[in-house]
Design a protein around this motif. Structure first.
Motif, PDB file in Angstrom:
ATOM      1  N   CYS A   1       0.907  -1.184  -0.063  1.00  0.00           N
ATOM      2  CA  CYS A   1      -0.138   0.257   0.220  1.00  0.00           C
ATOM      3  C   CYS A   1       1.006   1.751   0.186  1.00  0.00           C
ATOM      4  O   CYS A   1       2.007   1.875   0.645  1.00  0.00           O
TER       5      CYS A   1
ATOM      6  N   ALA B   1       1.286   5.437  -0.240  1.00  0.00           N
ATOM      7  CA  ALA B   1       0.518   6.804  -0.196  1.00  0.00           C
ATOM      8  C   ALA B   1       0.802   7.405  -0.795  1.00  0.00           C
ATOM      9  O   ALA B   1       2.443   8.271  -0.333  1.00  0.00           O
TER      10      ALA B   1
ATOM     11  N   ALA C   1      -4.093   7.198  -2.685  1.00  0.00           N
ATOM     12  CA  ALA C   1      -3.732   5.969  -2.595  1.00  0.00           C
ATOM     13  C   ALA C   1      -3.546   4.710  -3.428  1.00  0.00           C
ATOM     14  O   ALA C   1      -3.797   4.322  -4.373  1.00  0.00           O
TER      15      ALA C   1
ATOM     16  N   ALA D   1       2.265  11.663   5.430  1.00  0.00           N
ATOM     17  CA  ALA D   1       0.804  10.790   5.183  1.00  0.00           C
ATOM     18  C   ALA D   1       1.114   9.373   5.908  1.00  0.00           C
ATOM     19  O   ALA D   1       2.387   9.058   6.315  1.00  0.00           O
TER      20      ALA D   1
ATOM     21  N   LEU E   1      -0.131   5.439   6.532  1.00  0.00           N
ATOM     22  CA  LEU E   1      -0.920   3.914   6.190  1.00  0.00           C
ATOM     23  C   LEU E   1      -1.016   3.173   7.425  1.00  0.00           C
ATOM     24  O   LEU E   1      -0.282   2.100   8.304  1.00  0.00           O
TER      25      LEU E   1
ATOM     26  N   LEU F   1      -6.009   6.103   5.941  1.00  0.00           N
ATOM     27  CA  LEU F   1      -4.873   7.084   5.864  1.00  0.00           C
ATOM     28  C   LEU F   1      -5.029   7.991   6.243  1.00  0.00           C
ATOM     29  O   LEU F   1      -6.173   8.870   6.409  1.00  0.00           O
TER      30      LEU F   1
END
Length: 1390
Positions: free
Chosen positions: A154, A156, A162, A187, A189, A200
Motif C-alpha cells: 500500500c 500513500a 493511495a 501521510a 498508512l 490513511l
C-alpha cells in the motif's frame, strides 16, 4: 481494476566506455528504522545502510538502491525471523534468515532483502529483489499488507491518493484518491489484512489532518475518475504544515509534528484493524507540546513517552505522566537539524533511539527506564545544602579517591569567614577544623587526593592560606595531624595542588611575585596515624606586573628536560619553568643575576643545593621563567592550564582557549649588545619556549572561561579494527604517546555566560550543561574535577547569597548530559557540515600501515592488503556554518573521518586554498603531510593555518594538528576606535569571494583575493612573522569581483612571469601582469601602486562565477605560449578563451603574425608581456542553471558544475568545445569544484596488482557527494556551440583574427570589417567525444580508473571504471541494479 502499462528502460549505451559506482556516501540521513533492537537501517541519498547493534553498534552492510532518488523511508515486511534470532541467538540455525524491506523515496519504490543469521553473526548482506518501480507521484508512506501471499504494497501518494501495488508483477491493482484533492506533506498508512481495512491519515498543505479509507470509495475501483473516497475525520489546530505523523495503537493516540514548532497529541481511538475503523467521531487534542526552537520534522510515540526531533538539532523526550514536560534532551548533530527519528520497541527497562541529521551523521542513544523519569530543567532545580551559622567563602569537593567514585559518595568542603572548615556528607555538616584569628575574614583553600607512602590507601588533603602568609595543611580524615607552612609575610593569593615529579606539590602564590612550593608526603605511622612531611622546593619568580600572582599551573614530565612547569598568572601571561633551571637570589627580584647556576634535578625536585642547605635557606633562591607569553590572555588573567596528549590548553577571561606546546629550539647566538658575562647553559641543551598553535573562541558573550574539559573519543570502529589487528596490548607506553603527541583532543569549554555557568561545545555550537549561578564572581567547583577525561555528566556546587547550592542533590546520582553513555550518544557516522558547503580543497594523499606482519598472517590476501596499506585522501571543506572541516576519505572502504573542525570564522567560509608540502623530515614521507591553508569569506575575514597531517598508530587513521598562523580583517582598525558607534562603517558587508596563491617565496606567500566591494586585493602572508599585510588594492572592475585565478609562465631563458585573471558581475575578464609584484622584495604596506589590466575579455552577458586557467607551450617553430581560460557564468554559458602570450625577447626578434599591431598598444610596452586574444569558443546553454564552478583537469578537459545538479565534462580542442559526458549528482545548489590527478589501486579480478592513474572530481554544494551517476539519456548541452574570435577589446579597438596553431578549421569568418564575429558551426549538435578523436590528442588510456568526489551537506565517493576492462559479471550486476519499471495507469475506456 485498471490496466497497467509497464515500460522497462533498457540499459543505456555506455559513454566513453565508462561507468560510475558508489564507493562512499555521507549525505543528509532522511530515514532511520529499527528492526527490533538488533539492527538499525538508515537511508542517505539512494543508499541503504544496516548497522548491527549487538554486541556493539557498528556498520555491517550498505547498498545503493534508488539510483537518482533520495530514500525517505524503509518498511520491513516480516520480522518473525528476526524475532527468532532475538530469542535464540544468531547462530541458532545454519539456514540463512532474511527480512524483506520496502525502500521508497521520491517517486520510486524498490524491494530489498536483508540476509542475516548465518553462523557468523556479523555477516549481513543486502540484495535487490526486483527492478526500480517509478510512480507518477511522490510516495509518502509504504506498508505491507499483513496477510497477503502475493507481496502487496500500500503506497500513500503526495496528492492525497493511495495505490495498491503488486511488487512481484510490477503492476498497480487499485488506485484511489480522496475527494479532497490537496497536496500532502506527510501521510501515515494503517493497514491490516486487506485493502478494505486500510486507513490513511494525511497532513495537508492547509495545516489539517484528514482521515479517509482508500478501500471504501464509491465505484468499486471500476474507473480511475470515479474511485474517490470521502474524508471520514478532520483534525484542526496546527498553524503550520504537518511534517510527520505517528500512531500508538495501545493508547489510541495520534501525534503530529508541524512547521509551527509544536507537537500535538490527539485522542482518536482505534484506527485501522478489521473493517478499517476511523476512530472516535469527535477526536480531541489531548496536549500541545512546545519546546523546540525551530520546525519539528519527526515525531514518534511510545508507551508513556513522546519523542520529537526538529530543525534545532535536538531530540526531545517528553514525559506524558509528568505533565508533558521535557524529560530529556538528546543532542549530537551539527547545524542543519535532525531529519529522521526512530525509536525501538525495546523492553520495559531500556530502548534505543536513533537520529539522522542534515550533517550526514547518525547517532544512537540507549535510554533506560530508570533514567526516563521526569528530569526538570537544570535552571529550575537547585539544592540548598543549608550550611549552618557562618558565611561560606570557599567551596571544594573531596572524596574522589576512587576512579569510579559516584556523586553521592563525594564530600563537599567549605571554609567560612570565621576560619572554620566544614564537611558535608550524607546530608549533614561536620566541623573539621577551626582556624586561628589569622584565618578569619579571608582564606584561600584547595583540596586534593593523594596516595599514602608505602601503602595503597588514599587520603584527601586540605590546604588553607591567610593574609599573613601562613598555610595550614591537614588530612580531612585526621585534621589534627596537620602542619603549618610559611609562604612569606604577606597575603596568600592562591593555592594550587599539582602532581609533580615524584609526588604531590603545593604551590602558594605570595607577595612580590613569589610562588612558594613544597612536595607533600603522607606517611602512615606505626600507630596507624597519619604524618605529613613537606619538602621545600625552589620558588618561582613571576614577571614584574601590577597583578603579580599565580592562578594556574601544570607539571610536565620529560626524560630529556626533567620536570617542566607551565603556569598562568593574573596578568594573563603563560610562563615556563624548569626544575634546576635559571636561579637568582631572592634579594633584588627585579634585577637579573650575572650568573646562573646549573642544578641537576633528580625528578623529585631536590637538587644538590637543597641537600646542602637548611629549609629556611631554600626560599632565598628563585626560579625564573625560561619562556614567557606576556599578557596572551589579556589583562583579566589565566584561569586554567592543563595538559593532554602532549599538548597544553589554557583558558582565560578573554573568551579564548589557547592550544600550545613546549617547543625545543637550538640555542640562539648571543647578541652584540648582550652582557659580557652571558648566562652559561648545559651542553647539548636546547632552548625551550612556549608556542601557541591555535586559538579557539567560545560563543558570543561567553568571555569568562574557566576550564577545558576533554571529551572521550567516540571511535567504536577504530577500536574494533585495533582489536582485530591484535595491537591493543602493544600500543602502550611512550611509543603510543609519541605517535599521538601532535593530535589535538576533542574538548568542550566550561565558563560563565552572563548569570549562567555553561559547558559549551565549540564544534556543535550548543550548550551541554547550564546552571543559573549568578555569574563568575563566586567560589565554585564542578564534579568530577580530577578526571582527565570528562565523562559527559556532572554537578556544580557554588556559593550564592551566603548559601551553598548544588545543581544536583548530593544524595542522588548525577544524570546530566547522558549518564549511561557519551555526551552525544554513539556516533555511528560522523557528520560533516549541517549547512551548505561553498568550497573544497584537496591537501593530498597519506598512506599508513594498520598492523604488523605477524598480526596479518592469519588474514586473507585481500584483507591483508587493505590493512597493510591504508590510502586516505585528505580534504578541507568550508561551509555556511562558519567552520572549516579537515576530512580523511578512505576510497577502498568508503570510511570518512573528521580529523579537525576549525570555528574561527565569524561568517560563512566562501573560498579556501592551500600550499602543499611533503612530510618534512619524516622517514616515511607518505605517512605525513604538511600544508599551509588559507580560508576567506564573509566580514572580509581571512585566516591562515599550518596543517600537519600524520598517521595515528593507535587509532589507525590519519591525525591532524592545526597551527594558527595569522588572521586578518579589513575592519580591524575600525573596531579598535573608541567612538566607532558615532561613525558610519564603510561597507560593513564586504565578502571575500575567491582566493588564489600568486607566488610562494621563502619568506612569504602572495595571495590575490576577489572582493564583493569591487576590489582585487593583493596580500602578503608571512608564516615566520605570523602576519598578513595588505600590499595594494584596485577597483578596476567597479563591480563585485567573483573569481580570481593565476597562471605561471616561463620562457626559454628561464624567466618567470605571473598572470592574474579576475572576473566580475559585468561578464568581463581582466588579465593582470603581476610579474613585477611577485618579483619585488618589498612586502610592506608601502608597496608599489597596483598595476592596470593588460587585457580585457568580454566573455559573458552576466556575472562570471568561476575561472580556470592553464598554459601550453608552443612548438619550437613558434614563439610565446597559449593560455586557455575557461569560464562559467550566471547565463549558463561555458566559454573557453585562448590568449596568445609573447615574451619580451620575442617581440624584439619579430614573432608570429598579428603581433605587430598589438605591441604598439599603450597598455603593453615592449619590455612587458604581449597578450592577444587568439580564440574564443562558447556553448550558450551548457547548463540549465547558472554555472557555479569550472575547472581544467587537463589542458584539453574541462569540468563544469551547476545548480541543475549536473556535472559535465567537455573536451576542448582546435575545433572548439565538444561534450564528453554528463553526470547526474545528488548535490543541490552546487557551489564549488575541485579536480586533481592521483593514483588508485584497481581491485578487479586479474588486475589486483595493477596501478592506474586516477582522475578525481570534487563538487561542493548543499550536499557533499563523492559519486555522480551517469545520465541515462545523452545530453546535448543546449544543442549548439559557438566558436568565435573577439574583434574588440575593452576600448573597442579592432584586433586581427588569428587562427589556432596547426588547424585551418579554426579560422574565424571575421576577417573582413563589418561582418559578425560569431558564427555557428556546421554541426548544430554538440559532438560526442568519439566524433572529435582526431583533433584531441590527450585521450584516456585503456584501464584508467577515476574517482569523483562531491561535497556539501555530506560526502559521497564514486569510482569511475572503464567498461573495457570490467568483468562480465560486474556489468550484469550493474544492469540489474539499473533496471527500472515505470508504472503508469490507463483507463479502460481508452
Amino acid at each position: 481494476m485498471l490496466p497497467v502499462c509497464c515500460d522497462v528502460d533498457a540499459s543505456v549505451e555506455e559513454s566513453d566506455h565508462q561507468e560510475m559506482e558508489a564507493a562512499a556516501l555521507v549525505a543528509p540521513v532522511t530515514a532511520v528504522q529499527f528492526i527490533h533492537d538488533l539492527f538499525l537501517l538508515t537511508g542517505e541519498g539512494p543508499v541503504v545502510t544496516v548497522y548491527s547493534l549487538k554486541p556493539r553498534p557498528k556498520a555491517s552492510a550498505s547498498l545503493s538502491v534508488l539510483q537518482h532518488y533520495r530514500i525517505h523511508g524503509v518498511t520491513p515486511r516480516h520480522q518473525d525471523a528476526v524475532t527468532a534470532q532475538k530469542k535464540h541467538g544468531l547462530s541458532s540455525t545454519t539456514q540463512p534468515n532474511f527480512c524483506d524491506l520496502a525502500v521508497f523515496g521520491g517517486k520510486a519504490v524498490r524491494l530489498v532483502r536483508l540476509h542475516m543469521g548465518l553462523q557468523d553473526g556479523d555477516h549481513l548482506h543486502l540484495e535487490i529483489l526486483g527492478p526500480l518501480m517509478e510512480l507518477q507521484d511522490w510516495a509518502l508512506d509504504v506498508r505491507w499488507l499483513s496477510a497477503d501471499k502475493h507481496s502487496l504494497l500500500c503506497v500513500a501518494l503526495a496528492h492525497n491518493s493511495a495505490l495498491l501495488l503488486d511488487v512481484n508483477m510490477g503492476t498497480a491493482l487499485v488506485h484511489c484518491s480522496c475527494l479532497e484533492g490537496c497536496l500532502l506533506y506527510s501521510a501515515l498508512l494503517l493497514v491490516h489484512e486487506s485493502w478494505a481495512d486500510v486507513v490513511l491519515v494525511g497532513g495537508t498543505v492547509f495545516n489539517q489532518l484528514v482521515l479517509w479509507k482508500p478501500g471504501g470509495g464509491d465505484g468499486g475501483g471500476d474507473s480511475y475518475s470515479k474511485c474517490k473516497a470521502p474524508v471520514e475525520r478532520r483534525l484542526l489546530g496546527h498553524s503550520g504544515v504537518i511534517f510527520d505523523i505517528s500512531y500508538l495503537q495501545e493508547r489510541g493516540w495520534l501525534a503530529s509534528a508541524s512547521d509551527d514548532r509544536s507537537v500535538r497529541v490527539w485522542g482518536v481511538g482505534v484506527l485501522g484493524g478489521p473493517g478499517g475503523k476511523c476512530g472516535d467521531l469527535n477526536p480531541s487534542c489531548l496536549r500541545v507540546l512546545y519546546g523546540h526552537q525551530a520546525r519539528v520534522f519527526s515525531v514518534c510515540l511510545s508507551p508513556g513517552k513522546v519523542f520529537s526531533a526538529g530543525e534545532d538539532g535536538a531530540c526531545l523526550v517528553w514525559d506524558w505522566a509528568g505533565g508533558g514536560k521535557v524529560a530529556r534532551t538528546l543532542k549530537g548533530h551539527r547545524a542543519g537539524g535532525v531529519r529522521s527519528l526512530a525509536v525501538s520497541e525495546g523492553t520495559e527497562d531500556e530502548r534505543w533511539v536513533a537520529t539522522g541529521g542534515a550533517d550526514g551523521g547518525v547517532r544512537l542513544w540507549r535510554l533506560k527506564e530508570a533514567e526516563e523519569k521526569t528530569e526538570e530543567a537544570v535552571t529550575e532545580k537547585l539544592t540548598d545544602l543549608k550550611l549552618p551559622h557562618s558565611m561560606p567563602k570557599v567551596v571544594c569537593v573531596a572524596g574522589e579517591e576512587e576512579e569510579n567514585e559516584s556523586w553521592s559518595q563525594s564530600k563537599i568542603v567549605v571554609c567560612t569567614d570565621q576560619g572554620t572548615i566544614y564537611q558535608y556528607s550524607n546530608g549533614t555538616w561536620e566541623d573539621l577544623w577551626q582556624g586561628t584569628p589569622d584565618f578569619h575574614s579571608y582564606c584561600a583553600m584547595e583540596t586534593v587526593c593523594v596516595n599514602v607512602k608505602d601503602s595503597t590507601a588514599k587520603v584527601s588533603l586540605c590546604a588553607v592560606g591567610n593574609l599573613s602568609g601562613s598555610i595550614q595543611v591537614f588530612p580531612i580524615s585526621h585534621p589534627h595531624a596537620g602542619i603549618l607552612l610559611s609562604g612569606g609575610s604577606g597575603k596568600i593569593h592562591s593555592l594550587i595542588w599539582k602532581e609533580g615529579g615524584a609526588g604531590m606539590c603545593l604551590l602558594a602564590s605570595g607577595v612580590e611575585g613569589l610562588v612558594y612550593r613544597w612536595c607533600i608526603e603522607v606517611k602512615l605511622k606505626e600507630d596507624q596515624s597519619l604524618a605529613l612531611n613537606a619538602n621545600p622546593l625552589l620558588p618561582f619568580l613571576l614577571p614584574p606586573c601590577a597583578k603579580r600572582w599565580l592562578l594556574a599551573a601544570v607539571c610536565l614530565r620529560s626524560r630529556s628536560q626533567g620536570a617542566l612547569w607551565v603556569c598562568g598568572d593574573r596578568r594573563g601571561s603563560l610562563l615556563l619553568y624548569q626544575e634546576g633551571g635559571k636561579v637568582v637570589p631572592k634579594k633584588g627580584d627585579d634585577a637579573q643575576a650575572d650568573e646562573g647556576e646549573e642544578n641537576k634535578s633528580d625528578g623529585v625536585g631536590k637538587s644538590s643545593i637543597m641537600e646542602q642547605r637548611e629549609n629556611s635557606e631554600v626560599h632565598k633562591l628563585q626560579l625564573q621563567p625560561l619562556s614567557c607569553l606576556f599578557g596572551v590572555h589579556g589583562k583579566q588573567g589565566v584561569t586554567s592550564v592543563c595538559e593532554y596528549g602532549g599538548l597544553l590548553y589554557s583558558t582565560g577571561r578573554d573568551g579564548c582557549v589557547r592550544v600550545f606546546r613546549v617547543l625545543q629550539t637550538p640555542p640562539a647566538k648571543p647578541e652584540e649588545n648582550s652582557k659580557n658575562n652571558a648566562e652559561k647553559t648545559a651542553e647539548n641543551n636546547k632552548q625551550l619556549q612556549l608556542e601557541v598553535l591555535r586559538v579557539q573562541r567560545a560563543c558570543k558573550g561567553m568571555e569568562w572561561l574557566e576550564r577545558v574539559l576533554i571529551l572521550q573519543p567516540d571511535i567504536p570502529e577504530e577500536e574494533a579494527a585495533r582489536e582485530e589487528c591484535g595491537i591493543h596490548s602493544k600500543m602502550k607506553g611512550e611509543d603510543a604517546q609519541a605517535g599521538n603527541e601532535a593530535r589535538e583532543a576533542r574538548f568542550v569549554i566550561a565558563g560563565f555566560h552572563a548569570v549562567h555557568f555553561v559547558v559549551w561545545d565549540p564544534v556543535r555550537q550548543e550548550r551541554l550543561f547550564v546552571v543559573p549561578c549568578g555569574g563568575g564572581h563566586r567560589s565554585w567547583v564542578l564534579w568530577p574535577s580530577h578526571k582527565r577525561v570528562w565523562p559527559g555528566y556532572g554537578a556544580l556546587v557554588f556559593i550564592k547569597h551566603g548559601a551553598v547550592l548544588a545543581s544536583h542533590p548530593p544524595g542522588e546520582e548525577a544524570s546530566l548530559a547522558g549518564r549511561t553513555g557519551r555526551t552525544g550518544g554513539w556516533g555511528l557516522r560522523e557528520g560533516i557540515h549541517g549547512r551548505g558547503v561553498g568550497c573544497v580543497c584537496r591537501l593530498g594523499m597519506i598512506e599508513g600501515t594498520g598492523c604488523d606482519i605477524q598480526t596479518t598472517a592469519s588474514m586473507t590476501e585481500t584483507k591483508r592488503k587493505e590493512v597493510e596499506q591504508e590510502h586516505w585522501e585528505v580534504l578541507v571543506t568550508g561551509g555556511e556554518d562558519t567552520s572549516l572541516t579537515v576530512l580523511a576519505v578512505h576510497p577502498n572502504s568508503g570510511n570518512i573521518k573528521v580529523l579537525s573542525v576549525i570555528t574561527d570564522h565569524i561568517s560563512s567560509v566562501r573560498t579556501v586554498t592551500a600550499i602543499k608540502h611533503a612530510g618534512g623530515e619524516s622517514v616515511h614521507q607518505s605517512q605525513s603531510l604538511s600544508a599551509l591553508l588559507f580560508s576567506a569569506g564573509g566580514r572580509a575575514q581571512m585566516q591562515c593555518y599550518r596543517l600537519l597531517i600524520g598517521w595515528d598508530q593507535q587509532r589507525l587513521i590519519p591525525s591532524c594538528q592545526v597551527i594558527q598562523v595569522a588572521s586578518h580583517r579589513l575592519d580591524e582598525q575600525w573596531e579598535r576606535r573608541r567612538n566607532r558607534h558615532k561613525t558610519v562603517k564603510m561597507d560593513p558587508e564586504t565578502r571575500y569571494m575567491s582566493i588564489v596563491v600568486v607566488d610562494e617565496r621563502t619568506d612569504c606567500v602572495l595571495l590575490a583575493l576577489a572582493c564583493s566591494d569591487g576590489a582585487v586585493r593583493l596580500f602578503s602572508v608571512s608564516e615566520v612573522k605570523r602576519r598578513i599585510d595588505l600590499l595594494w588594492e584596485t577597483f578596476h572592475h567597479q563591480r563585485c569581483v567573483l573569481s580570481v585565478a593565476t597562471c605561471s609562465l616561463e620562457d626559454r631563458r628561464g624567466n618567470r612571469y605571473k598572470l592574474l585573471f579576475s572576473s566580475a558581475t559585468d561578464g568581463k575578464i581582466a588579465v593582470w601582469d603581476l610579474t613585477d609584484a611577485s618579483s619585488s622584495n618589498d612586502t610592506s604596506s608601502k608597496a608599489p601602486t597596483p598595476p592596470i589590466p593588460c587585457l580585457n575579455i568580454p566573455a559573458h552577458q552576466s556575472g562570471i562565477n568561476s575561472l580556470a586557467v592553464c598554459a601550453e607551450e608552443l612548438g619550437q617553430e613558434e614563439v610565446g605560449c597559449l593560455v586557455t581560460v575557461a569560464s562559467g557564468g550566471d547565463d549558463g554559458q561555458l566559454t573557453v578563451s585562448t590568449i596568445r602570450v609573447q615574451y619580451p625577447e620575442d617581440g624584439q626578434t619579430g614573432g608570429s603574425r598579428g603581433f605587430s599591431e598589438i605591441s604598439q598598444t599603450q597598455f603593453q610596452p615592449l619590455n612587458q608581456l604581449q597578450l592577444h586574444l587568439h580564440g574564443h569558443s562558447h556553448i550558450p546553454l551548457a547548463h540549465a542553471a547558472p554555472i557555479t564552478a569550472v575547472k581544467l583537469l587537463t589542458p584539453g578537459l574541462v569540468v563544469s558544475t551547476s545548480s541543475d545538479q549536473r556535472v559535465c565534462l567537455w573536451r576542448v580542442c582546435s575545433t572548439g568545445i565538444s561534450h564528453r559526458e554528463t553526470l547526474c549528482s545528488h548535490v543541490a545548489d552546487a557551489a564549488g569544484l575541485s579536480v586533481w590527478e592521483g593514483q588508485m589501486m584497481d581491485r578487479e579480478e586479474g588486475d589486483e596488482n595493477t596501478i592506474f592513474e586516477s582522475e578525481e572530481i570534487s563538487v561542493c554544494g548543499e550536499v557533499i557527494e563523492a559519486g555522480l551517476q551517469t545520465e541515462e539519456k545523452s545530453t546535448e548541452a543546449g544543442g549548439r556551440f559557438c566558436k568565435e574570435t573577439e574583434d574588440e577589446a575593452e576600448a573597442g579597438e579592432p584586433v586581427e583574427a588569428v587562427r589556432m596553431t596547426g588547424d585551418p578549421d579554426c579560422e574565424s569568418s571575421d576577417e573582413r570589417g563589418g561582418e559578425t564575429g560569431n558564427q555557428t558551426h556546421t554541426d548544430s549538435v554538440v559532438k560526442r567525444e568519439s566524433e572529435v578523436t582526431d583533433c584531441c590528442e590527450s585521450r584516456k588510456k585503456r584501464g584508467k580508473t577515476g574517482w569523483v568526489l562531491v561535497c556539501g551537506q555530506g560526502l559521497q565517493l564514486l569510482r569511475v571504471t572503464d567498461t573495457r576492462t570490467e568483468g562480465r559479471i560486474k556489468r550484469e550486476k550493474n544492469r540489474k541494479m539499473n533496471h527500472t519499471v515505470k508504472v503508469t495507469l490507463q483507463d479502460k475506456s481508452k
